[in-house]
Every structure is written in structure tokens, then in C-alpha cells.
Design a protein around this motif. Structure first.
Motif, PDB file in Angstrom:
ATOM      1  N   ARG A 240       0.830  -1.214   0.000  1.00  0.00           N
ATOM      2  CA  ARG A 240       0.000   0.000   0.000  1.00  0.00           C
ATOM      3  C   ARG A 240       0.861   1.259   0.000  1.00  0.00           C
ATOM      4  NH1 ARG A 240      -4.582  -2.184   4.340  1.00  0.00           N
ATOM      5  NH2 ARG A 240      -5.986  -3.049   2.747  1.00  0.00           N
ATOM      6  N   MET A 241       1.940   1.248   0.770  1.00  0.00           N
ATOM      7  CA  MET A 241       2.807   2.424   0.829  1.00  0.00           C
ATOM      8  C   MET A 241       3.536   2.660  -0.495  1.00  0.00           C
ATOM      9  SD  MET A 241       2.249   3.880   3.696  1.00  0.00           S
ATOM     10  CE  MET A 241       0.533   3.337   3.423  1.00  0.00           C
ATOM     11  N   ARG A 242       3.965   1.596  -1.140  1.00  0.00           N
ATOM     12  CA  ARG A 242       4.617   1.746  -2.449  1.00  0.00           C
ATOM     13  C   ARG A 242       3.652   2.392  -3.441  1.00  0.00           C
ATOM     14  NH1 ARG A 242       8.727  -0.651  -5.572  1.00  0.00           N
ATOM     15  NH2 ARG A 242       9.238  -2.202  -3.982  1.00  0.00           N
ATOM     16  N   SER A 245       2.953   6.117  -2.630  1.00  0.00           N
ATOM     17  CA  SER A 245       4.049   7.031  -2.998  1.00  0.00           C
ATOM     18  C   SER A 245       4.050   7.289  -4.495  1.00  0.00           C
ATOM     19  CB  SER A 245       5.387   6.461  -2.545  1.00  0.00           C
ATOM     20  OG  SER A 245       5.696   5.256  -3.231  1.00  0.00           O
ATOM     21  N   GLN A 246       3.710   6.298  -5.283  1.00  0.00           N
ATOM     22  CA  GLN A 246       3.654   6.471  -6.734  1.00  0.00           C
ATOM     23  C   GLN A 246       2.488   7.383  -7.124  1.00  0.00           C
ATOM     24  OE1 GLN A 246       3.452   2.426  -8.164  1.00  0.00           O
ATOM     25  NE2 GLN A 246       5.648   2.055  -7.865  1.00  0.00           N
ATOM     26  N   PHE A 284       3.273  16.651   2.854  1.00  0.00           N
ATOM     27  CA  PHE A 284       4.661  17.128   2.860  1.00  0.00           C
ATOM     28  C   PHE A 284       5.472  16.395   1.795  1.00  0.00           C
ATOM     29  CE2 PHE A 284       9.010  17.444   4.318  1.00  0.00           C
ATOM     30  CZ  PHE A 284       9.098  18.744   4.768  1.00  0.00           C
ATOM     31  N   TYR A 285       5.233  15.078   1.674  1.00  0.00           N
ATOM     32  CA  TYR A 285       5.935  14.262   0.679  1.00  0.00           C
ATOM     33  C   TYR A 285       5.671  14.803  -0.730  1.00  0.00           C
ATOM     34  CZ  TYR A 285       7.333   9.976  -1.844  1.00  0.00           C
ATOM     35  OH  TYR A 285       7.929   9.072  -2.685  1.00  0.00           O
ATOM     36  N   GLN A 292      14.286  14.968  -3.754  1.00  0.00           N
ATOM     37  CA  GLN A 292      14.509  14.925  -2.301  1.00  0.00           C
ATOM     38  C   GLN A 292      13.552  13.974  -1.583  1.00  0.00           C
ATOM     39  OE1 GLN A 292      14.534  18.870  -0.587  1.00  0.00           O
ATOM     40  NE2 GLN A 292      15.977  19.669  -2.132  1.00  0.00           N
ATOM     41  N   ARG A 293      12.565  13.479  -2.293  1.00  0.00           N
ATOM     42  CA  ARG A 293      11.606  12.578  -1.657  1.00  0.00           C
ATOM     43  C   ARG A 293      12.273  11.254  -1.293  1.00  0.00           C
ATOM     44  NH1 ARG A 293       7.111  13.411  -6.357  1.00  0.00           N
ATOM     45  NH2 ARG A 293       6.368  15.485  -5.708  1.00  0.00           N
ATOM     46  N   PRO A 294      11.991  10.714  -0.092  1.00  0.00           N
ATOM     47  CA  PRO A 294      12.520   9.391   0.262  1.00  0.00           C
ATOM     48  C   PRO A 294      11.855   8.324  -0.599  1.00  0.00           C
ATOM     49  CG  PRO A 294      10.970  10.172   1.935  1.00  0.00           C
ATOM     50  CD  PRO A 294      11.170  11.305   0.978  1.00  0.00           C
ATOM     51  N   THR A 295      12.645   7.601  -1.349  1.00  0.00           N
ATOM     52  CA  THR A 295      12.063   6.576  -2.220  1.00  0.00           C
ATOM     53  C   THR A 295      11.639   5.366  -1.398  1.00  0.00           C
ATOM     54  OG1 THR A 295      14.173   5.462  -2.619  1.00  0.00           O
ATOM     55  CG2 THR A 295      13.596   7.296  -4.084  1.00  0.00           C
TER      56      THR A 295
END
Length: 309
Positions: A240-242, A245-246, A284-285, A292-295
């Protein structure tokens, strides 16, 4: 269990399968229904193939391996190939049963899957025995010596056996047994679970996954963690988090819509979950410069390293 009225059934009704075999893996040889006479003779016989009986009403006795066991309505008993066995009705309350007889390369494995292991001849039915009767009756009402008729009866044989296996599975579930009689290797179950989670992450729970696999939830969690190093719930969370983020990279999709798409009913719960994984809120992401986003992969690697420490 209360007695049932099978008065519509003849005293003895049987179908012998004469059609050409549709498969050497599994084939029907005989099926029938019998309302036994009280004085039916006791006779030891050795039979070919497997003969799966379901007691619809009454009582009787099964003699196998030197032991005589009194049976009752709602039980299944199996006559195995090459074994000397006798069975006969109780004189005071003679049984009525239905049966299907079958052979083939798959037959033995199927009967073990149904619970008839070495030395086991009798099982309780955890499904309504009327279902077995209806399957047998359908076969008896489809006696035509045609290709279609033979295929229908083979299908009914599979239904009959599947119902016996389902009965065993329900019994295991009712007894909260953790051991599952697995059809597949553990790694196959894990692979199927991963595919199922990836395709259904937006709307499933751990129970949905274990139900899909036909496994006890605790047993499934155990083999998944052994294989992947994390629990299935943690894996579902990561998927779900992957995906979230996409989706956040697409500025036209709202936070609430993303939350719903990845399985969260409200944006607040989603935001807390996202921050727990990435260290920043979804908003924020999204506002961060892409470079700069945490992959996801980097965060996942860091989490793995933290667990190892």
C-alpha cells in the motif's frame, strides 16, 4: 441428528458405469442408494477401487483390521482397495446410505485429502449429508451411455469427493486445528498470497488472503513470515505504501482518493500510516522536490537494516 424420510428412494437403486473412461486419473465405477434390510447378511469381501459411503439414516457396523465399529447417521466410511472388510446394518435400526465407487491415479490422494489416512475408515460429516445424497441421485438420474452422460457423471463424482474434502476442512476449522493438509508446497502458497495481495491490496484483510488460500490464518502467517521475514500484514502495508508514494507523484489525484485507493477509509488514518513508513506526511511528501523525496526502496532498505540491528 434427526432421522430423515427417504421413502421416495427404492430399497436398492444402483448405477454401474459402462461408458468408456473419460480419464485414467479419476473414473466412476458404481454409485447407488440402499435402504438396507434388517437381516442383510454379514460378508467379508475384498474390492477393487474406493467405495465412499455416507450414512443417511439408521445404524450399522463396519469391521476392518479386526475391529468392529458401530456407525450412525451422519458418518462417512470408506472401503479401500484390496482390504478385507465387512459391513452390515443394525437389525433394530438398519441404515440407509448412498455411495460412489471410483478409481484412478488421483483417487487415493483425494481420499487422503478427505481424511482417510492409513488405518482411517470412518469420519464424521461436517456438511449436511443430504448434499451427498443429491449428488448420487443426480448420477442415478443420468444413466445414458453417451459421451455427455459419462462426463456429467465424472463431474458429479468430483463433486461428491470435493464435498467429502470440504467436510474434513470444516471439521479442522471447527476444532481450531493449525495443521493444514496442504495441496501445494509452502513456497507456492506464499507466491499465490503475494500475487493476491498485489492485485487486491485496496480492499482485503489477512483473513481474505488466508481464506483465498484455504489455509488457517495462523498457519498462513507462520509460513509467510518464514519465507519473507515479515508478517503478511506488514507485507500488505508495504504494498500500500509503495502504491501511495507512486500516486502522490500525480498532482491531479487528491489525498482522500489516494487513501481510498490503497485501502484506507479516511485520509487521517492514511496520513498516519504513510508517516509511519516514510517519516513525513503525504502532503509534505508531495510538496518536496522529487529528487529529495525518500524513495520506497531506500526507506524499505533502512527499515530492514534497523530490524537487523
Amino acid at each position: 441428528m434427526s432421522p430423515r424420510n427417504y421413502s421416495e428412494t427404492p430399497v436398492y437403486r444402483v448405477l454401474v458405469e459402462h461408458s468408456p473412461r473419460q480419464s485414467d486419473e479419476l473414473y466412476l465405477t458404481l454409485c447407488g442408494v440402499e435402504q438396507c434390510r434388517p437381516n442383510k447378511e454379514r460378508e467379508f469381501r475384498v474390492r477393487d477401487g474406493y467405495h465412499l459411503h455416507v450414512i443417511l439414516s439408521g445404524n450399522g457396523v463396519l469391521e476392518a483390521n479386526g475391529c468392529a465399529t458401530r456407525l450412525h447417521e451422519g458418518q462417512l466410511f470408506l472401503i479401500k482397495p484390496g482390504e478385507k472388510i465387512a459391513y452390515h446394518p443394525d437389525p433394530q435400526n438398519p441404515w440407509t446410505y448412498c455411495w460412489m465407487s471410483f478409481g484412478g491415479a488421483m483417487a487415493g490422494g483425494m481420499m487422503r485429502e478427505a481424511g482417510f489416512e492409513e488405518g482411517v475408515y470412518i469420519l464424521e460429516s461436517h456438511v449436511n449429508v443430504d448434499k451427498f445424497y443429491r449428488i448420487c441421485n443426480q448420477a442415478l438420474e443420468t444413466p445414458q451411455l453417451t459421451a455427455a452422460g459419462a462426463i456429467w457423471r465424472l463431474g458429479l463424482t468430483m463433486q461428491y469427493i470435493a464435498l467429502a474434502i470440504e467436510s474434513q476442512e470444516r471439521g479442522n476449522k471447527n476444532e481450531n486445528q493449525k495443521v493444514h493438509r496442504a495441496l501445494y508446497k509452502k513456497q507456492d502458497y506464499v507466491r499465490y498470497a503475494i500475487d493476491f495481495i498485489k492485485n487486491n491490496y485496496s480492499s482485503i484483510t489477512l483473513k481474505d488472503v488466508s481464506d483465498y488460500l484455504g489455509l488457517n490464518k495462523n498457519y498462513f502467517s507462520e509460513i509467510f513470515k518464514q519465507s519473507q521475514g515479515i508478517t503478511p500484514n506488514e507485507y500488505l502495508f508495504q504494498v500500500r505504501m509503495r502504491q501511495a508514494s507512486q500516486m502522490l507523484a500525480n498532482l491531479t489525484i487528491g489525498i482522500q482518493e489516494i487513501a481510498s485507493s490503497v485501502g484506507y477509509s479516511d485520509s487521517l488514518t492514511f496520513s498516519k500510516a504513510f508517516k509511519r513508513f516514510f517519516g513525513v506526511s503525504p502532503r509534505f511528501y508531495r510538496d518536496m522536490p522529487p529528487e529529495q523525496r525518500p524513495t520506497f526502496d531506500k526507506v524499505l532498505t533502512n527499515r530492514k537494516n534497523d530490524r537487523q540491528e
